[in-house]
Motif scaffolding. Structure first.
Motif, PDB file in Angstrom:
ATOM      1  N   ALA A  24     -24.764   4.362  37.022  1.00 59.39           N
ATOM      2  CA  ALA A  24     -24.761   6.019  36.984  1.00 59.39           C
ATOM      3  C   ALA A  24     -24.690   5.437  38.594  1.00 59.39           C
ATOM      4  CB  ALA A  24     -26.421   5.752  37.768  1.00 59.39           C
ATOM      5  N   VAL A  26     -23.448  10.390  40.730  1.00 59.83           N
ATOM      6  CA  VAL A  26     -24.089  11.521  40.389  1.00 59.83           C
ATOM      7  C   VAL A  26     -22.494  12.367  40.867  1.00 59.83           C
ATOM      8  CG1 VAL A  26     -24.036  11.529  43.619  1.00 59.83           C
ATOM      9  CG2 VAL A  26     -24.650  13.830  42.196  1.00 59.83           C
ATOM     10  N   PHE A  77     -27.953  10.080  33.728  1.00 61.98           N
ATOM     11  CA  PHE A  77     -28.752  10.431  34.151  1.00 61.98           C
ATOM     12  C   PHE A  77     -30.270  10.470  33.415  1.00 61.98           C
ATOM     13  CE2 PHE A  77     -27.225  11.583  39.575  1.00 61.98           C
ATOM     14  CZ  PHE A  77     -26.926  10.663  39.862  1.00 61.98           C
ATOM     15  N   ILE A  80     -33.425   7.784  34.834  1.00 65.79           N
ATOM     16  CA  ILE A  80     -33.445   8.145  35.837  1.00 65.79           C
ATOM     17  C   ILE A  80     -35.444   7.981  35.584  1.00 65.79           C
ATOM     18  CG2 ILE A  80     -33.907   9.149  38.178  1.00 65.79           C
ATOM     19  CD1 ILE A  80     -30.768   9.268  38.165  1.00 65.79           C
ATOM     20  N   SER A 114     -27.551  13.926  32.537  1.00 66.75           N
ATOM     21  CA  SER A 114     -28.510  14.762  33.316  1.00 66.75           C
ATOM     22  C   SER A 114     -30.184  14.420  33.853  1.00 66.75           C
ATOM     23  CB  SER A 114     -28.582  16.860  33.559  1.00 66.75           C
ATOM     24  OG  SER A 114     -29.080  16.849  32.490  1.00 66.75           O
TER      25      SER A 114
END
Length: 491
Positions: A24, A26, A77, A80, A114
């Protein structure tokens, strides 16, 4: 070898993009897409959209104190599991929702995962720099204070349709009008220097995610009560709401008083270059000053009823019985903490009325000695100039004109009176003795309803006979005994 259909192969590929959270990283961050805008559409793919923040911009800067939902885009993501903030006491982070690559591709955001994270900053103390942890991903964040630049009365829902439900727009976040301060020309902080005097209109860039529509019930008292006789005006310097209550306050308007709130808007400086997100702020208390006080149903721990990047709307309830029974004109100063002063001016229509009405009183064992029959009224407030009261006499079984020289009229008392006398003049006809009469007194501007209301009162009394008082025509001659008279004559 068995071949998969093209559509299935695409979905399998998109799902595979969210299979290894260890890889991962961002890529961008936008305002969170949370209810009532759940799973809304992206204006364009996240890598091309006008993101609020990208890692190349350095620290993620948030202004305000409260909470904000942020959607972080990055491969895997959606997988997560943990979000937290360190090195910033009083700050919290919680995972709200994750979207996989297939879902985001359908939203128009791109084939990438996301996660929506709720950041909350309550009673923050200590450093304003910290680290947001999304599993192993670390994002440096900075929290900056947010300044209120205006406080004003809100009438948004009063301008909506006549329906009690207002539909939230299926549009873009941050689509509210810009905030204007002072007087002069506007500027855009992203393209010019906005310092200096005059009007400065700060234009905030629209976030990259739009949401679907949702039904939002109006909470504004003004928007409800104007359908049932209430009128209002707004003015500035200081922000003043003048609310005129109708004479009749029964029925549907009572529901407005019971359920709806007066609302005010607090405006903030718009987001500036180098600032990325806005967290809401919540005032903790309303301070009210006025003679007699303003009865509030709630004045602490107010939560916003509407949010935007550049303003928040708060509401508070007035005590319903206070609104139902208010008569007169009175101003109240309301101070949101934090925030600037607001003035609420309440006015009844008409501004005066009869609180109580008493019939004629006669001394015991004496009775009525005069043709003047006095009815005494008590107004709601001490009288002001030019406040005439109308009166009318009615009777059952006899024409009131038979018994009184006038059966209707008006009286305009001088200012400052706590009691007003209405005088009727009896005709003294014998047929009137022992008959019952009703007197109604009401503000002259109203039409007589014949009922006991907030502004109008009635009293019924029995007319007794007028007592006769004998007054001698001349002083009587004293009765002098003969013996006394003889002595007088001898002298």
């Amino acid at each position: 070898m068995k071949l998969l259909p093209v559509g299935a192969a695409v979905l399998l590929g998109l799902g595979a993009l969210s299979s290894n959270p260890a890889e991962a990283g961002v890529e961008s961050a936008y305002y969170g897409n949370t209810p009532p805008y759940s799973a809304g559409k992206c204006q364009q793919t996240q890598d091309r959209g006008d993101a609020q923040w990208r890692p190349s911009q350095g620290r993620l800067v948030i202004i305000g104190q409260g909470y904000v939902d942020i959607e972080f885009f990055g491969h895997f993501f959606d997988m997560i599991k943990e979000a937290k903030i360190t090195a910033m006491p009083g700050a919290e982070a919680h995972i709200y929702q994750g979207y996989n690559g297939a879902t985001n591709n359908g939203r128009g955001c791109g084939a990438i995962g996301s996660v929506v994270v709720t950041l909350r900053f309550n009673q923050l103390s200590g450093p304003n720099n910290g680290i947001l942890h999304l599993d192993n991903e670390q994002i440096p964040i900075t929290l900056k204070p947010r300044s209120i630049i205006s406080t004003s009365w809100e009438e948004e829902y009063a301008r909506s349709s006549s329906s009690s439900n207002a539909t939230a727009p299926a549009g873009t976040f941050g689509s509210t009008p810009p905030i204007t301060v002072g007087g002069g020309s506007g500027c855009n902080p992203s393209t010019s220097n906005c310092s200096g005097g005059g009007t400065t209109t700060y234009v905030m860039s629209s976030p990259g995610v739009t949401g679907g529509g949702g039904s939002q019930r109006s909470t504004n008292l003004l928007g409800c009560a104007i359908k049932h006789g209430l009128t209002y005006t707004r003015s500035s310097s200081p922000p003043t709401l003048t609310m005129t209550l109708p004479a009749v306050r029964s029925g549907a308007i009572e529901t407005c008083f019971d359920e709806r709130r007066l609302e005010f808007r607090q405006g903030y400086w718009a987001i500036m270059p180098g600032e990325h997100f806005v967290a809401g702020s919540v005032p903790t208390r309303l301070n009210v000053s006025a003679n007699g006080g303003l009865p509030l149903r709630n004045n602490t721990a107010l939560e916003p009823v509407a949010n935007d990047r550049e303003f928040q709307i708060y509401g508070f309830n007035l005590a319903p019985d206070f609104l139902k029974n208010f008569v007169g004109r009175k101003s109240y100063t309301i101070n949101p903490d934090p925030g600037g002063d607001l003035t609420l001016e309440l006015v009844s229509s008409p501004e005066y009325g009869v609180k109580a009405l008493a019939g004629p009183l006669y001394p015991q064992n004496v009775g009525r000695l005069s043709s003047a029959v006095n009815v005494r009224l008590t107004p709601h407030n001490a009288t002001a100039a030019n406040q005439p009261f109308a009166w009318k006499v009615t009777a059952s079984g006899i024409a009131p004109e038979t018994c009184f020289e006038q059966v209707s009229g008006s009286v305009t008392p001088p200012a400052g009176q706590a009691t007003v006398v209405v005088t009727l003049t009896a005709t003294e006809r014998e047929v009137c003795v022992g008959k019952s009469f009703t007197v109604n007194v009401y503000p002259q501007a109203l039409t007589l309803s014949g009922q006991d209301t907030l502004f109008e009162k009635e009293v019924t009394f029995v007319l007794p006979a007028k007592q006769k008082v004998l007054i001698p025509d001349a002083t009587p001659t004293p009765n002098v005994p003969d013996s006394v008279g003889a002595n007088i004559r001898r002298q």
